[in-house]
Design a protein around this motif. Structure first.
Motif, PDB file in Angstrom:
ATOM      1  N   PRO A 123       0.793  -1.223   0.000  1.00  0.00           N
ATOM      2  CA  PRO A 123       0.000   0.000   0.000  1.00  0.00           C
ATOM      3  C   PRO A 123       0.830   1.279   0.000  1.00  0.00           C
ATOM      4  O   PRO A 123       0.417   2.297  -0.569  1.00  0.00           O
ATOM      5  N   VAL A 124       1.996   1.254   0.616  1.00  0.00           N
ATOM      6  CA  VAL A 124       2.868   2.432   0.601  1.00  0.00           C
ATOM      7  C   VAL A 124       3.351   2.709  -0.819  1.00  0.00           C
ATOM      8  O   VAL A 124       3.325   3.857  -1.294  1.00  0.00           O
ATOM      9  N   LEU A 125       3.783   1.673  -1.520  1.00  0.00           N
ATOM     10  CA  LEU A 125       4.223   1.865  -2.899  1.00  0.00           C
ATOM     11  C   LEU A 125       3.066   2.308  -3.786  1.00  0.00           C
ATOM     12  O   LEU A 125       3.230   3.175  -4.653  1.00  0.00           O
ATOM     13  N   ARG A 126       1.884   1.725  -3.585  1.00  0.00           N
ATOM     14  CA  ARG A 126       0.723   2.111  -4.388  1.00  0.00           C
ATOM     15  C   ARG A 126       0.423   3.603  -4.204  1.00  0.00           C
ATOM     16  O   ARG A 126       0.203   4.328  -5.171  1.00  0.00           O
ATOM     17  N   GLU A 127       0.408   4.065  -2.952  1.00  0.00           N
ATOM     18  CA  GLU A 127       0.096   5.479  -2.733  1.00  0.00           C
ATOM     19  C   GLU A 127       1.176   6.375  -3.315  1.00  0.00           C
ATOM     20  O   GLU A 127       0.873   7.425  -3.884  1.00  0.00           O
ATOM     21  N   TYR A 128       2.438   5.974  -3.184  1.00  0.00           N
ATOM     22  CA  TYR A 128       3.507   6.777  -3.777  1.00  0.00           C
ATOM     23  C   TYR A 128       3.299   6.878  -5.288  1.00  0.00           C
ATOM     24  O   TYR A 128       3.314   7.978  -5.863  1.00  0.00           O
ATOM     25  N   ILE A 129       3.092   5.759  -5.938  1.00  0.00           N
ATOM     26  CA  ILE A 129       2.956   5.730  -7.403  1.00  0.00           C
ATOM     27  C   ILE A 129       1.757   6.553  -7.851  1.00  0.00           C
ATOM     28  O   ILE A 129       1.864   7.422  -8.721  1.00  0.00           O
ATOM     29  N   VAL A 130       0.591   6.285  -7.266  1.00  0.00           N
ATOM     30  CA  VAL A 130      -0.638   6.896  -7.773  1.00  0.00           C
ATOM     31  C   VAL A 130      -0.713   8.367  -7.413  1.00  0.00           C
ATOM     32  O   VAL A 130      -1.126   9.194  -8.237  1.00  0.00           O
ATOM     33  N   SER A 131      -0.322   8.747  -6.213  1.00  0.00           N
ATOM     34  CA  SER A 131      -0.409  10.168  -5.851  1.00  0.00           C
ATOM     35  C   SER A 131       0.534  11.007  -6.705  1.00  0.00           C
ATOM     36  O   SER A 131       0.162  12.110  -7.153  1.00  0.00           O
ATOM     37  N   GLU A 132       1.741  10.504  -6.977  1.00  0.00           N
ATOM     38  CA  GLU A 132       2.658  11.268  -7.820  1.00  0.00           C
ATOM     39  C   GLU A 132       2.208  11.277  -9.280  1.00  0.00           C
ATOM     40  O   GLU A 132       2.417  12.250 -10.005  1.00  0.00           O
ATOM     41  N   ALA A 133       1.559  10.190  -9.723  1.00  0.00           N
ATOM     42  CA  ALA A 133       0.986  10.181 -11.065  1.00  0.00           C
ATOM     43  C   ALA A 133      -0.132  11.212 -11.179  1.00  0.00           C
ATOM     44  O   ALA A 133      -0.239  11.922 -12.191  1.00  0.00           O
ATOM     45  N   TYR A 162      -0.402  13.946  -9.491  1.00  0.00           N
ATOM     46  CA  TYR A 162       0.247  15.261  -9.527  1.00  0.00           C
ATOM     47  C   TYR A 162       0.728  15.574 -10.937  1.00  0.00           C
ATOM     48  O   TYR A 162       0.520  16.680 -11.455  1.00  0.00           O
ATOM     49  N   ALA A 163       1.355  14.599 -11.588  1.00  0.00           N
ATOM     50  CA  ALA A 163       1.852  14.818 -12.947  1.00  0.00           C
ATOM     51  C   ALA A 163       0.712  15.031 -13.938  1.00  0.00           C
ATOM     52  O   ALA A 163       0.874  15.731 -14.948  1.00  0.00           O
ATOM     53  N   LEU A 164      -0.453  14.462 -13.643  1.00  0.00           N
ATOM     54  CA  LEU A 164      -1.630  14.652 -14.486  1.00  0.00           C
ATOM     55  C   LEU A 164      -2.312  15.997 -14.245  1.00  0.00           C
ATOM     56  O   LEU A 164      -3.261  16.347 -14.945  1.00  0.00           O
ATOM     57  N   THR A 206      -2.733  14.994  -2.482  1.00  0.00           N
ATOM     58  CA  THR A 206      -1.624  14.856  -1.551  1.00  0.00           C
ATOM     59  C   THR A 206      -0.442  14.302  -2.334  1.00  0.00           C
ATOM     60  O   THR A 206      -0.602  13.733  -3.418  1.00  0.00           O
ATOM     61  N   ARG A 207       0.743  14.452  -1.776  1.00  0.00           N
ATOM     62  CA  ARG A 207       1.922  13.978  -2.486  1.00  0.00           C
ATOM     63  C   ARG A 207       2.758  13.070  -1.592  1.00  0.00           C
ATOM     64  O   ARG A 207       2.520  12.976  -0.384  1.00  0.00           O
ATOM     65  N   LEU A 248       5.663   7.665 -15.314  1.00  0.00           N
ATOM     66  CA  LEU A 248       4.436   8.364 -14.964  1.00  0.00           C
ATOM     67  C   LEU A 248       4.648   9.845 -14.662  1.00  0.00           C
ATOM     68  O   LEU A 248       3.685  10.604 -14.622  1.00  0.00           O
ATOM     69  N   ALA A 249       5.888  10.244 -14.465  1.00  0.00           N
ATOM     70  CA  ALA A 249       6.171  11.663 -14.232  1.00  0.00           C
ATOM     71  C   ALA A 249       5.980  12.498 -15.493  1.00  0.00           C
ATOM     72  O   ALA A 249       5.893  13.724 -15.425  1.00  0.00           O
TER      73      ALA A 249
END
Length: 490
Positions: free
Chosen positions: A130-140, A142-144, A149-150, A460-461
């Motif tokens: 879940p930590v990796l999922r939130e990192y990946i999706v929240s930063e994606a 942001y890039a979108l 949250t980041r 994804l960035a």
């Protein structure tokens, strides 16, 4: 060596009923997986120092930096429509607030940092997945360009957490404009603490809506502002095929940011009724239900604010209903404007909504990939329709629609190249495909291999660029790769 966090804390200066003071629980052997260096710089932090073992200790909660005032925030919430009067941060601790390079106040919170008085018999920890999922999706997100949250950092703890099985433990350092939720107001409303509601509303206005401080009716204006931000936010979700999955009132941010990435997912094939969350058994939070649920959540916020509107209940209710009544038009305006951009329309004409709705209907009937259909439609603006036709089980369904679409875009003066550029600027090539996220998580959890994670985050960035070297990341899943359910991770 001292790692300096320029804390300027304000929430912890509110009355004690707003939170519990609690320190993170130290972990055995913190190891940094990923530091978001650009975000660290934006927050006025030294990324080189944060990447040291001392930095990892702070980001894992093993060491509390000077100036921090660790708290677990209190809130309540409706979870799948059922009210729970006390929830609160059960596995997250707010270290403090900093003022970033743009003068914006930002929370720095550790998620998975140990039990708090709100843990409800939970261990307060987070598993690596879940930590990796939130990192990946929240930063994606942001890039979108979607308010969110980041993620500042992800750290493994050197310990295991027990879920269905033993899993590597991890901590996410989350950054937000604030962590104040609809459920924060509900916490005080259910206790009939009108003065606390007023203090919270004043804090929110000062922090997120400072222009409203001079408003004739600031609490009415606050509700209207939150309604407008949520309408815009949810429209943006739908425009990229995002499904939050757990739109409880405790996961609805007052600042208008996307928060709490649990069983979230992006659609592959377009389906308005799409549900991924394993706990959303009735489809309450399905893709197309999100605007309705957003308004439902805002109505719960309005109920909390009624005592600040008027001493006369009927008058307060009527005023709140009038404000809430703007949501549908605001959402529709944002959503329809976004859809027009996605299909390359620069102006608004009668029949546009029906034209776009016909495309969506054809996509649903033909199991067309949501992201690639719109991306490849940009190429069809230049007469290269092969790739977009291939998204449809029956390409003739696209051909029929495309004839009408070409007649419509012919009424505008833009060249095909100009239209394609504009469409590619709003239609991403790359999203966090569920099967890609799951593959990253499995590599990390099973093999301690973070190279796939690093590569996915890198791709994804830049979601709107073609990136030929990483073209495979745009591909939909093969039948045996499809992810049918996502999980909360608590």
């Amino acid at each position: 060596m001292t790692i300096h966090f320029p804390f300027q804390n304000s929430y912890s200066a509110l009355p004690d009923s707003f939170f519990a003071r609690v320190a993170p629980t130290p972990v055995a052997a913190p190891r940094l997986i990923k530091l978001n260096r650009p975000l660290a710089l934006q927050l006025g932090l030294d990324p080189d120092l944060l990447e040291t073992p001392e930095g990892a200790a702070i980001l894992a909660g093993k060491t509390v930096p000077a100036g921090a005032d660790p708290i677990a925030m209190a809130y309540a919430g409706h979870q799948f429509g059922q009210f729970v009067p006390q929830l609160g941060d059960g596995r997250a601790i707010l270290l403090g607030e900093v003022i970033d390079k743009d003068g914006v106040r930002r929370d720095i919170q550790l998620k998975g940092s140990g039990p708090t008085p709100f843990s409800r018999r939970g261990d307060g920890r987070a598993a690596l997945g879940p930590v990796l999922r939130e990192y990946i999706v929240s930063e994606a997100m942001y890039a979108l360009g979607i308010p969110t949250t980041r993620s500042l950092a992800a750290v493994v703890t050197g310990e295991h957490v027990i879920r269905e099985t033993a899993l590597p433990g991890a901590v996410l350092t989350r950054v937000a404009s604030s962590h104040i939720r609809v459920g924060t107001f509900q916490f005080f409303a259910v206790r009939r603490d009108t003065e606390a509601i007023r203090q919270l509303a004043d804090h929110v206005i000062a922090r997120h809506y400072p222009d409203l401080r001079q408003a004739e009716r600031p609490y009415h204006a606050l509700l209207a502002a939150v309604v407008a931000r949520q309408a815009e936010l949810i429209a943006r979700w739908l425009l990229v095929g995002f499904i939050h999955g757990v739109m409880n009132t405790d996961n609805s941010s007052i600042s208008g940011e996307t928060i709490d990435y649990g069983p979230c997912a992006f659609m592959d094939s377009y389906n308005p009724g799409q549900v991924f969350s394993s706990i959303d058994e009735m489809g309450r939070y399905a893709y197309a239900n999100q605007p309705r649920i957003g308004l439902w959540n805002l109505t719960r916020l309005a109920e909390c604010l009624l005592p600040l509107f008027s001493d006369e209940q009927e008058k307060a209710v009527a005023e709140a209903q009038d404000i809430l009544g703007a949501f549908s038009d605001q959402f529709s305006a944002a959503y329809q404007a976004g859809l027009r951009k996605k299909v390359g329309l620069f102006t608004e004409r009668d029949g546009d909504e029906a034209l776009i709705e016909d495309l969506l209907d054809a996509m649903a009937k033909n199991q067309a990939d949501f992201t690639l259909t719109f991306r490849k439609l940009g190429e069809a603006a230049g007469d290269d329709a092969a790739d977009v036709r291939a998204q449809f089980m029956e390409p003739a369904a696209f051909d029929e629609w495309a004839g009408r679409w070409r007649a419509r875009i012919a009424l505008e003066p833009q060249t095909a190249a100009e239209r394609q550029a504009a469409m590619h600027a709003v239609n991403p090539m790359f999203i966090p495909r569920n099967h890609r996220v799951e593959a990253v998580i499995q590599a990390a959890v099973n093999d301690d291999d973070y190279a796939p994670f690093e590569e996915l985050v890198k791709v994804l960035a830049r979601p709107f660029e073609d990136q030929p070297d990483y073209a495979a990341y745009a591909d939909p899943p093969l039948p045996d790769q499809r992810v049918l359910q996502t999980f909360c991770g608590t």
